[in-house]
Design a protein around this motif. Structure first.
Motif, PDB file in Angstrom:
ATOM      1  N   ILE A  59     -61.711 100.779 112.128  1.00 53.60           N
ATOM      2  CA  ILE A  59     -62.357 101.281 110.917  1.00 53.60           C
ATOM      3  C   ILE A  59     -63.204 100.190 110.274  1.00 53.60           C
ATOM      4  O   ILE A  59     -64.349 100.425 109.867  1.00 53.60           O
ATOM      5  CB  ILE A  59     -61.298 101.819 109.935  1.00 53.60           C
ATOM      6  N   LYS A  60     -62.659  98.976 110.203  1.00 59.74           N
ATOM      7  CA  LYS A  60     -63.428  97.854 109.657  1.00 59.74           C
ATOM      8  C   LYS A  60     -64.691  97.616 110.472  1.00 59.74           C
ATOM      9  O   LYS A  60     -65.774  97.378 109.920  1.00 59.74           O
ATOM     10  CB  LYS A  60     -62.580  96.582 109.642  1.00 59.74           C
ATOM     11  N   ASP A  61     -64.556  97.689 111.802  1.00 64.62           N
ATOM     12  CA  ASP A  61     -65.715  97.469 112.673  1.00 64.62           C
ATOM     13  C   ASP A  61     -66.784  98.526 112.454  1.00 64.62           C
ATOM     14  O   ASP A  61     -67.988  98.227 112.506  1.00 64.62           O
ATOM     15  CB  ASP A  61     -65.274  97.461 114.138  1.00 64.62           C
ATOM     16  N   LEU A  62     -66.366  99.770 112.216  1.00 68.59           N
ATOM     17  CA  LEU A  62     -67.332 100.838 111.950  1.00 68.59           C
ATOM     18  C   LEU A  62     -68.082 100.580 110.641  1.00 68.59           C
ATOM     19  O   LEU A  62     -69.306 100.772 110.566  1.00 68.59           O
ATOM     20  CB  LEU A  62     -66.621 102.195 111.894  1.00 68.59           C
ATOM     21  N   PHE A  63     -67.356 100.161 109.609  1.00 69.46           N
ATOM     22  CA  PHE A  63     -68.012  99.832 108.340  1.00 69.46           C
ATOM     23  C   PHE A  63     -68.979  98.663 108.514  1.00 69.46           C
ATOM     24  O   PHE A  63     -70.115  98.699 108.020  1.00 69.46           O
ATOM     25  CB  PHE A  63     -66.971  99.491 107.274  1.00 69.46           C
ATOM     26  N   GLU A  64     -68.526  97.638 109.216  1.00 72.30           N
ATOM     27  CA  GLU A  64     -69.383  96.464 109.408  1.00 72.30           C
ATOM     28  C   GLU A  64     -70.612  96.821 110.242  1.00 72.30           C
ATOM     29  O   GLU A  64     -71.714  96.312 109.987  1.00 72.30           O
ATOM     30  CB  GLU A  64     -68.604  95.335 110.074  1.00 72.30           C
ATOM     31  N   LYS A  65     -70.439  97.680 111.210  1.00 72.37           N
ATOM     32  CA  LYS A  65     -71.568  98.134 112.022  1.00 72.37           C
ATOM     33  C   LYS A  65     -72.557  98.909 111.163  1.00 72.37           C
ATOM     34  O   LYS A  65     -73.775  98.744 111.278  1.00 72.37           O
ATOM     35  CB  LYS A  65     -71.076  99.009 113.171  1.00 72.37           C
ATOM     36  N   SER A  66     -72.018  99.749 110.280  1.00 73.76           N
ATOM     37  CA  SER A  66     -72.859 100.519 109.365  1.00 73.76           C
ATOM     38  C   SER A  66     -73.697  99.596 108.489  1.00 73.76           C
ATOM     39  O   SER A  66     -74.897  99.804 108.303  1.00 73.76           O
ATOM     40  CB  SER A  66     -71.977 101.420 108.493  1.00 73.76           C
ATOM     41  N   ILE A  67     -73.057  98.552 107.956  1.00 70.14           N
ATOM     42  CA  ILE A  67     -73.746  97.607 107.071  1.00 70.14           C
ATOM     43  C   ILE A  67     -74.762  96.771 107.850  1.00 70.14           C
ATOM     44  O   ILE A  67     -75.860  96.496 107.359  1.00 70.14           O
ATOM     45  CB  ILE A  67     -72.718  96.711 106.361  1.00 70.14           C
ATOM     46  N   THR A  81     -69.412 107.234 107.804  1.00 71.58           N
ATOM     47  CA  THR A  81     -68.722 108.518 107.711  1.00 71.58           C
ATOM     48  C   THR A  81     -67.597 108.602 108.734  1.00 71.58           C
ATOM     49  O   THR A  81     -66.492 109.060 108.431  1.00 71.58           O
ATOM     50  CB  THR A  81     -69.711 109.676 107.914  1.00 71.58           C
ATOM     51  N   LEU A  82     -67.863 108.147 109.957  1.00 70.15           N
ATOM     52  CA  LEU A  82     -66.792 108.092 110.955  1.00 70.15           C
ATOM     53  C   LEU A  82     -65.657 107.199 110.465  1.00 70.15           C
ATOM     54  O   LEU A  82     -64.472 107.522 110.646  1.00 70.15           O
ATOM     55  CB  LEU A  82     -67.335 107.554 112.278  1.00 70.15           C
ATOM     56  N   ALA A  83     -66.017 106.084 109.834  1.00 68.22           N
ATOM     57  CA  ALA A  83     -64.996 105.159 109.322  1.00 68.22           C
ATOM     58  C   ALA A  83     -64.113 105.841 108.291  1.00 68.22           C
ATOM     59  O   ALA A  83     -62.871 105.729 108.340  1.00 68.22           O
ATOM     60  CB  ALA A  83     -65.667 103.927 108.724  1.00 68.22           C
ATOM     61  N   ILE A  84     -64.722 106.552 107.347  1.00 66.38           N
ATOM     62  CA  ILE A  84     -63.940 107.233 106.310  1.00 66.38           C
ATOM     63  C   ILE A  84     -63.075 108.337 106.905  1.00 66.38           C
ATOM     64  O   ILE A  84     -61.904 108.509 106.540  1.00 66.38           O
ATOM     65  CB  ILE A  84     -64.885 107.801 105.220  1.00 66.38           C
ATOM     66  N   ALA A  85     -63.628 109.095 107.845  1.00 65.41           N
ATOM     67  CA  ALA A  85     -62.859 110.170 108.467  1.00 65.41           C
ATOM     68  C   ALA A  85     -61.648 109.604 109.204  1.00 65.41           C
ATOM     69  O   ALA A  85     -60.538 110.135 109.091  1.00 65.41           O
ATOM     70  CB  ALA A  85     -63.749 110.961 109.427  1.00 65.41           C
ATOM     71  N   LYS A  86     -61.842 108.524 109.941  1.00 70.12           N
ATOM     72  CA  LYS A  86     -60.736 107.897 110.664  1.00 70.12           C
ATOM     73  C   LYS A  86     -59.726 107.271 109.690  1.00 70.12           C
ATOM     74  O   LYS A  86     -58.512 107.289 109.930  1.00 70.12           O
ATOM     75  CB  LYS A  86     -61.278 106.846 111.639  1.00 70.12           C
ATOM     76  N   PHE A  87     -60.234 106.739 108.580  1.00 66.22           N
ATOM     77  CA  PHE A  87     -59.371 106.170 107.547  1.00 66.22           C
ATOM     78  C   PHE A  87     -58.457 107.241 106.957  1.00 66.22           C
ATOM     79  O   PHE A  87     -57.245 107.029 106.775  1.00 66.22           O
ATOM     80  CB  PHE A  87     -60.233 105.540 106.456  1.00 66.22           C
ATOM     81  N   ARG A  88     -59.025 108.403 106.679  1.00 67.54           N
ATOM     82  CA  ARG A  88     -58.236 109.482 106.082  1.00 67.54           C
ATOM     83  C   ARG A  88     -57.203 110.040 107.056  1.00 67.54           C
ATOM     84  O   ARG A  88     -56.203 110.621 106.641  1.00 67.54           O
ATOM     85  CB  ARG A  88     -59.171 110.596 105.593  1.00 67.54           C
ATOM     86  N   LEU A  89     -57.440 109.872 108.347  1.00 67.53           N
ATOM     87  CA  LEU A  89     -56.496 110.355 109.352  1.00 67.53           C
ATOM     88  C   LEU A  89     -55.425 109.321 109.695  1.00 67.53           C
ATOM     89  O   LEU A  89     -54.394 109.653 110.270  1.00 67.53           O
ATOM     90  CB  LEU A  89     -57.243 110.732 110.635  1.00 67.53           C
ATOM     91  N   ALA A  90     -55.670 108.064 109.344  1.00 67.50           N
ATOM     92  CA  ALA A  90     -54.738 106.990 109.701  1.00 67.50           C
ATOM     93  C   ALA A  90     -53.429 107.122 108.925  1.00 67.50           C
ATOM     94  O   ALA A  90     -53.427 107.547 107.765  1.00 67.50           O
ATOM     95  CB  ALA A  90     -55.382 105.635 109.416  1.00 67.50           C
ATOM     96  N   PRO A  91     -52.302 106.767 109.551  1.00 66.46           N
ATOM     97  CA  PRO A  91     -51.009 106.810 108.832  1.00 66.46           C
ATOM     98  C   PRO A  91     -51.068 105.957 107.566  1.00 66.46           C
ATOM     99  O   PRO A  91     -51.478 104.802 107.604  1.00 66.46           O
ATOM    100  CB  PRO A  91     -50.031 106.207 109.861  1.00 66.46           C
ATOM    101  N   ASP A  92     -50.691 106.565 106.444  1.00 57.45           N
ATOM    102  CA  ASP A  92     -50.709 105.882 105.150  1.00 57.45           C
ATOM    103  C   ASP A  92     -52.098 105.357 104.792  1.00 57.45           C
ATOM    104  O   ASP A  92     -52.229 104.400 104.017  1.00 57.45           O
ATOM    105  CB  ASP A  92     -49.705 104.718 105.123  1.00 57.45           C
ATOM    106  N   GLU A  93     -53.122 105.978 105.367  1.00 56.28           N
ATOM    107  CA  GLU A  93     -54.507 105.558 105.113  1.00 56.28           C
ATOM    108  C   GLU A  93     -54.642 104.046 105.297  1.00 56.28           C
ATOM    109  O   GLU A  93     -55.188 103.332 104.452  1.00 56.28           O
ATOM    110  CB  GLU A  93     -54.970 105.997 103.727  1.00 56.28           C
TER     111      GLU A  93
END
Length: 260
Positions: A165-173, A147-159
């Motif tokens: 963000i990748k590290d957050l997803f990988e940590k989640s998995i 969820t943190l990854a998606i929130a940060k992704f949506r805030l990133a310039p041009d998404e």
């Protein structure tokens, strides 16, 4: 961007895999916030707290929980959490942490991603009693990071998907390798369709009977390769596993029926 190409699909998945997926933790939150007694507070502390403030605090939090879970009115839930927390006793740290965490979920649902990140991180890092509870469930922790990854992704310039963000997803998995929510949101965020397919392939190796995974991979394949028999085969597999949403793809791509 894939999130734009799959605007309809990603919106549907974000709804399906929203923060409401935190079932075990949310069940506790609902019970704890609705409780009439202080959580882990000394009786002397509770007795010294103004009765009117206690009623205002607890009533607003209880109504906020109802607005979130039953009414799905997230803006209302945020307002009620704000009102309740204004009267929060400093010693009721466990309930405060839970309320801030759920307010963060509400902010995520209203696309206030900056506010969601702030509340979610605050609840987990500043309230040790809540963190202890949170750390008892791997799925909740996994969902927290995705969820943190998606929130940060949506805030990133041009998404743009960054290393953070990748590290957050990988940590989640890594925390919960069977959590489809994390793989699906990750796959919808990366730029390359080939990378999206590889991410879904990782999940299918672990959970080969999840129809939603085949449905999403089929969509990625169709966008990547065009008139793709592999995509049709994925959708057919999804249907065979009970993922009925894949049926709409056969209506849209009528030539796909020969693969059924």
């Amino acid at each position: 961007m894939i999130m734009r190409k799959f605007k309809r699909a990603s919106s549907l998945l974000l709804l399906t895999f929203s923060l409401n997926s935190f079932n075990l933790l949310n069940s506790f939150i609902f019970t704890a916030i609705a409780s009439s007694s202080p959580l882990l507070a000394q009786s002397s502390q509770a007795e010294s707290y103004d009765d009117n403030d206690w009623v205002t605090y607890r009533t607003n939090l209880s109504n906020a929980v109802k607005a979130y879970y039953e009414e799905k009115d997230y803006a209302k839930a945020i307002r009620l959490f704000d009102r309740g927390l204004e009267h929060a006793p400093e010693w009721d740290k466990s309930r405060i942490g839970l309320a801030i965490y759920l307010r963060g979920q509400s902010k995520f649902e209203t696309n206030d991603f900056k506010g969601a990140i702030s509340d979610l991180e605050k609840a987990v890092t500043l309230y040790p009693l809540f963190q202890k509870l949170f750390n008892n469930n791997n799925t909740d922790i996994s969902n927290y990071y995705s969820t943190l990854a998606i929130a940060k992704f949506r805030l990133a310039p041009d998404e743009k998907i960054t290393k953070e963000i990748k590290d957050l997803f990988e940590k989640s998995i890594k925390i919960d390798k069977t959590n489809g929510r994390s793989y699906f949101l990750y796959a919808l965020s990366v730029k390359s369709l080939s990378s999206s397919i590889k991410i879904i392939n990782r999940y299918i190796k672990i959970r080969p009977n999840d129809g939603k995974a085949y449905g999403l991979r089929g969509s990625f394949r169709m966008y990547k390769d065009g008139r793709s028999g592999a995509a049709c085969a994925d959708w057919n597999k999804a249907l065979s596993l009970g993922y009925t949403d894949a049926e709409s793809n056969f209506r849209e791509y009528k030539w796909c029926k020969k693969y059924r």
